[in-house]
Design an enzyme around this catalytic site. Structure first.
Site, mmCIF file in Angstrom:
data_model
loop_
_atom_site.group_PDB
_atom_site.id
_atom_site.type_symbol
_atom_site.label_atom_id
_atom_site.label_comp_id
_atom_site.label_asym_id
_atom_site.label_seq_id
_atom_site.Cartn_x
_atom_site.Cartn_y
_atom_site.Cartn_z
ATOM 1 C CD GLU A 2 4.781 -0.639 -1.643
ATOM 2 O OE1 GLU A 2 3.892 -0.589 -0.786
ATOM 3 O OE2 GLU A 2 5.419 0.366 -2.016
ATOM 4 C CB CYS B 180 0.850 6.838 -1.307
ATOM 5 S SG CYS B 180 0.938 5.042 -1.166
#
Length: 395
Positions: free
Chosen positions: A267, A351
């Site tokens: 990520e 998130c």
């Protein structure tokens, strides 16, 4: 989006975890250890929304939730549902800060509490945040624990807490956490001094970092915190480091959309000019983090180049993360697709939707700025603003 996101938190046990921790419900903790952060981010968004659109039902819901959060807090200030339900587990505290994210969660809580206080003038939530931050200061210090947070965020929250309260220990604590990165004296996964390696920007001290590496949300939150501390203290070592990193990102690691983070495996950032379209990661959270970082750089310098990056990222990389209806979301935002990428109503790791819920209503805060007799018009939005400059009120 905000009521929708709160409803998702109710349906996925994120809110009931707080109720269990508060003794209002029975049952074990459900979901990921860091799910508290999603609730806090949506609460922050709700506070911003009340600022521009007062809504009695939203205010009532938010106040009730604050009471539940307060009831879930331990007497010493500790607040984390993962170790609080079905019963408190004091032996587990701070045993896995690399991945469990106690500090990350409460950092988002501080941000939400400050937003609520600034909008309503009510100190209830702010007092909860201060009580927790005081505990953090007692536990993590040169005479106590010196390991840095696994996921940067609390540094931003502590700076906001300092600005809201004027208590310098919160600013000092933010700098303390930043200065622990790369200094643990133990060899990390890439042979340097930090436990989290380049993935967590823990490979060398922050003032010696020159490139954007590792997990892009962690990284941009760190650079945001460094810009906050630099602006509030005048620390030139921080300024020089984030200037160099900013140039690295903008010249070599920024998508045309303003998105950051090319690699899905971690990520995070790839190498220089590694910006594939079909496999772009460009996480929605990373785009929001990039906006926060550039906003802090602008506040520190007053230079339009930071707003240029902010604006590009806002309209292209962040806005793609939410549907027009406001109830479907992208986690990664690829630049090329053959139809395999569809927005989702929610995610197990939520998130991004919760970050969108706080980011969109915070946009008015980016539109204008004032310093002495100078007024900055940053974003071209339909808007109405009143600004106080020395001796003059402008509308």
């Amino acid at each position: 989006t905000i009521p929708y996101a709160f409803k998702q938190c109710e349906e996925t046990s994120r809110i009931s975890n707080f109720e269990k921790a508060a003794g209002l419900k029975e049952g074990k903790h459900e979901g990921a250890s860091f799910d508290d952060s999603d609730v806090y981010k949506i609460m922050e968004g709700a506070a911003y929304a009340l600022q521009v659109h007062p809504d009695a039902k939203m205010r009532e819901y938010l106040d009730r939730l604050i009471r539940v959060v307060g009831a879930a807090q331990w007497e010493d200030g500790y607040l984390f549902t993962h170790y609080s339900a079905p019963q408190r587990q004091p032996d587990k505290l701070w045993t896995n800060i690399a991945w469990v994210h106690e500090q990350y969660c409460v950092g988002h809580m501080y941000e939400a509490a400050v937003a609520h206080y600034e909008v309503t003038g009510d100190k209830t939530f702010l007092d909860i945040a201060k009580k927790n931050a005081d505990l953090i200061c007692r536990v993590f210090n040169p005479q106590g624990r010196t390991d840095p947070p696994g996921h940067q965020e609390i540094e931003i929250g502590l700076c906001k807490l300092y600005r809201a309260t004027g208590d310098e220990k919160y600013l000092d604590q933010a700098k303390f956490f930043l200065d622990q990165r790369g200094r643990l004296g133990r060899r990390g996964p890439d042979g340097h001094g930090g436990l989290y390696g380049t993935y967590g920007q823990d490979h060398i001290p922050v003032v010696k970092q020159t490139e954007a590496v590792g997990h892009s949300v962690r990284a941009a939150y760190q650079y945001t915190g460094m810009a906050d501390v630099a602006a509030l203290t005048g620390n030139m070592d921080y300024v020089n480091a984030i200037d160099t990193i900013w140039n690295d990102v903008v010249s070599k690691k920024l998508y045309i959309t303003g998105g950051i983070g090319a690699a899905g495996g971690h990520e995070g950032f790839g190498g220089p000019y590694e910006l594939p379209n079909m496999t772009a990661y460009c996480e929605t959270c990373a785009s929001i983090a990039n906006i926060l970082w550039n906003h802090r750089m602008f506040l520190m310098r007053g230079d339009a180049k930071y707003i240029d990056v902010l604006e590009r990222t806002m309209y292209n990389a962040a806005l793609s993360g939410i549907s027009l209806e406001g109830d479907r979301f992208f986690y990664p935002n690829v630049l090329q697709s053959i139809g395999q990428h569809q927005r989702s109503p929610w995610f197990g790791c939520a998130c991004c939707p919760s970050n969108v819920a706080r980011f969109i209503p915070s946009i008015p805060g980016f539109a204008y700025a004032a310093k002495a007799e100078d007024v900055y018009v940053n974003l071209f939005l339909g808007s109405d603003v009143t600004l106080d400059t020395p001796g003059t009120r402008l509308r």
